[in-house]
Design an enzyme around this catalytic site. Structure first.
Site, PDB file in Angstrom:
ATOM      1  N   ASP A 127      -3.131   0.782  -4.223  1.00  0.00           N
ATOM      2  CA  ASP A 127      -3.800   1.871  -3.498  1.00  0.00           C
ATOM      3  C   ASP A 127      -3.392   3.254  -3.995  1.00  0.00           C
ATOM      4  O   ASP A 127      -3.093   4.149  -3.204  1.00  0.00           O
ATOM      5  CB  ASP A 127      -3.530   1.767  -1.989  1.00  0.00           C
ATOM      6  CG  ASP A 127      -4.219   0.575  -1.354  1.00  0.00           C
ATOM      7  OD1 ASP A 127      -4.858  -0.210  -2.078  1.00  0.00           O
ATOM      8  OD2 ASP A 127      -4.124   0.423  -0.130  1.00  0.00           O
TER       9      ASP A 127
ATOM     10  N   GLN B 282       0.831  -1.207   0.000  1.00  0.00           N
ATOM     11  CA  GLN B 282       0.000   0.000   0.000  1.00  0.00           C
ATOM     12  C   GLN B 282       0.862   1.253   0.000  1.00  0.00           C
ATOM     13  O   GLN B 282       1.694   1.448   0.887  1.00  0.00           O
ATOM     14  CB  GLN B 282      -0.932   0.010   1.218  1.00  0.00           C
ATOM     15  CG  GLN B 282      -1.958  -1.111   1.211  1.00  0.00           C
ATOM     16  CD  GLN B 282      -1.500  -2.317   2.003  1.00  0.00           C
ATOM     17  OE1 GLN B 282      -0.298  -2.622   2.047  1.00  0.00           O
ATOM     18  NE2 GLN B 282      -2.437  -3.016   2.619  1.00  0.00           N
TER      19      GLN B 282
END
Length: 558
Positions: A375, A352
């Site tokens: 992300d 992420q």
């Protein structure tokens, strides 16, 4: 059931000359059984004498606000130093602000626009606390140890706050239903007419110095559609002040960094005269930019995609939380960005790593590029619009729990690390009453060059359910043939497959065929009647705020 009638003279000013509003009185047990958390509901609502739904909703909202203030005070007292608890402290502050606004809105009768504001703010407050717990659990997973450090009481309080706000949202939705035969908002005049060769409106220079006018004209050149005002000064983007970010600049209103320019913007209470425009000259800016909640109506405009670039590399592997990893984080209401690229260069191995996190209500990005892997674009909360943007990524690269419409964008999946697959969206709706979701309309979904070169060695899906009530719709998009035939992928086993809402409407291209799509209870091929609810005018009530920004948009289906 008992009836009571309440005469409202204040509301008559904008509804009727005289309004008599009758409400059914009910007992708390009956109404609490319809909420997601009946026991919590019954613990806060009065028992015995019956009350109206609006009274019950008001009591729950006030209790949610009081509890959130106590929670924020606990964070302030502990002075958190760990990443997740710092996230929680920030998010608790936002929640108090949002619930304070909700508490000020509520009254016996609300207009549709006020109802939408109320439900949006409650949905965002709930998302804030969900995000707090996500950060705590995320860092615990990464470090394989507890990060709470004796603050279990705070984490418990966050969980209780989630349940209280969920009850408030459920009661509010019942107490103030949006009228289906009336518009949610009063449409404002359109500033831009798409598809027509009309003369540009007159430019409003306001009270500008000669230097500011020169800057203004430069900004107009790179973002002219956003900086036009219709003849007579009605509508369009009103500019209070323009400043320049240029590392080589020497003048008094030229800033070396974007954050310095943001810091110079007026506070929310002082920003009533128009937008504070920050023109960022072409270049690469290695800084983590935040537009905080007390800086409303800020616009950042660059020289164009791949010319003005903001870049960073924070990621969860190196110790950040997803929430805190953003290269650009915006919270202040009414934010606009145009003609910039925002990157997170951590790479696919760092998991992420957010390029943009948007928690700004009534915000818009126009002709921007978001570049990352997992992300990339965090559409965190509230109401958001994206037009003619490029979004690059791999796993869950458009995710979050705002009410979001992406229109006329390019969505470009990249090549992830071995063993991963691409999921374009991971929508985070955790409560059935939240008015949130991701709507993707008239976009082009095509593979990146490296994905093509790999001979499509990984599968690409339209999305997967991050939270139990995940909601994502694709309307009138072009989908290239690399989209897997099943369309959507599971998160874990059968989690959320019956509670999610995934839909497709009149998409085109070789990847749009729905014959072999998933057969989950929550998946639908929808009609025009259903699809229109996920358009700009309906889903994010864009007619009430986008014209003031001058951002081009289509309000309905195309």
């Amino acid at each position: 059931m008992a009836q009571k009638c309440i005469l409202s003279t204040a509301i008559s000013l904008f509804l009727f000359s005289t309004l008599s509003h009758c409400q059914t009185l009910i007992h708390s047990d009956a109404v609490c059984d319809t909420t997601p958390h009946p026991s919590v509901c019954k613990s806060v609502l009065p028992v015995g004498s019956p009350h109206s739904l609006t009274e019950f909703a008001s009591i729950a909202i006030l209790k949610s606000l009081e509890t959130s203030k106590d929670l924020l005070a606990s964070f302030d007292q502990h002075h958190p130093t760990s990443g997740p608890l710092q996230d929680c402290q920030l998010l608790a502050g936002l929640t108090v602000d949002q619930l304070t606004r909700v508490n000020a809105i509520k009254k016996v009768v609300l207009r549709n626009s006020e109802i939408n504001d109320l439900l949006t703010l409650l949905s965002a407050a709930l998302t804030n606390y969900d995000t707090c717990l996500d950060s705590v659990h995320e860092v615990a997973r990464e470090s394989s140890e507890s990060v709470v450090n004796g603050h279990d009481d705070i984490i418990l309080a966050v969980s209780e706050g989630i349940q209280l706000i969920s009850v408030s949202l459920a009661l509010s939705k019942e107490a103030w239903p949006i009228s289906s035969d009336a518009p949610t908002t009063k449409p404002l005049p359109r500033i831009l007419t798409e598809g027509k060769n009309s003369s540009p409106p007159e430019v409003s220079y306001m009270k500008a110095t000669e230097r500011e006018r020169m800057i203004y004209e430069r900004v107009m050149f790179v973002g002219r559609k956003l900086l036009q005002s219709s003849p007579g000064g009605n509508g369009g983007l009103k500019v209070a002040k323009t400043v320049v970010v240029n590392p080589n600049g020497v003048n008094g209103d030229t800033f070396k960094t974007i954050n310095d320019a943001v810091a110079a913007a007026p506070t929310k209470a002082e920003s009533g005269n128009g937008y504070f425009v920050i023109y960022v000259v072409a270049g690469v800016y290695e800084e983590y930019v935040t537009v905080p909640s007390n800086k409303s109506y800020v616009m950042i405009v660059g020289d164009g995609i791949d010319k003005t670039i903001i870049t960073g590399n924070r990621n969860v592997v190196d110790g950040s939380t997803t929430f805190a990893s953003a290269t650009l984080a915006v919270i202040g209401e009414g934010f606009i960005a145009a003609n910039i690229t925002v990157r997170n260069t951590a790479g696919p191995n760092k998991h992420q790593a957010v390029a943009v996190r948007n928690s700004a209500d009534m915000s818009a990005f126009y002709k921007c590029s978001f570049e990352g892997y997992q992300d990339t674009l965090y559409v965190h909360s509230l109401r958001q619009f994206y037009r003619e943007c490029d979004i690059y990524g791999t796993v869950d690269f458009i995710f979050g729990n705002a009410a979001t419409v992406l229109q006329n964008c390019n969505i470009i999946p990249r090549l992830p690390v071995q063993g991963q697959f691409n999921a374009i969206t991971a929508q985070g709706r955790s409560d059935p009453n939240q008015n949130t979701g991701i709507s993707i309309q008239n976009c082009r979904i095509t593979p990146s060059a490296e994905l093509v070169t790999s001979n499509f060695s990984v599968k690409t899906y339209l999305g997967r359910p991050w939270k139990e009530y995940s909601r994502t719709v694709y309307l009138q998009n072009f989908m290239d043939g690399f989209i897997d035939g099943k369309g959507w992928n599971e998160w874990m086993g059968d989690f959320a497959l019956s509670t999610l809402y995934y839909a497709e409407f009149k998409n085109t291209g070789p990847g749009s065929e729905t014959a072999n799509r998933v057969n989950w209870p929550g998946y639908h091929v929808i009609t025009e009647t259903e699809a229109v609810w996920f358009t700009v005018s309906k889903f994010i009530v864009g007619d009430s705020w986008l014209p003031n920004m001058g951002v081009p948009y289509a309000g309905g289906l195309m």
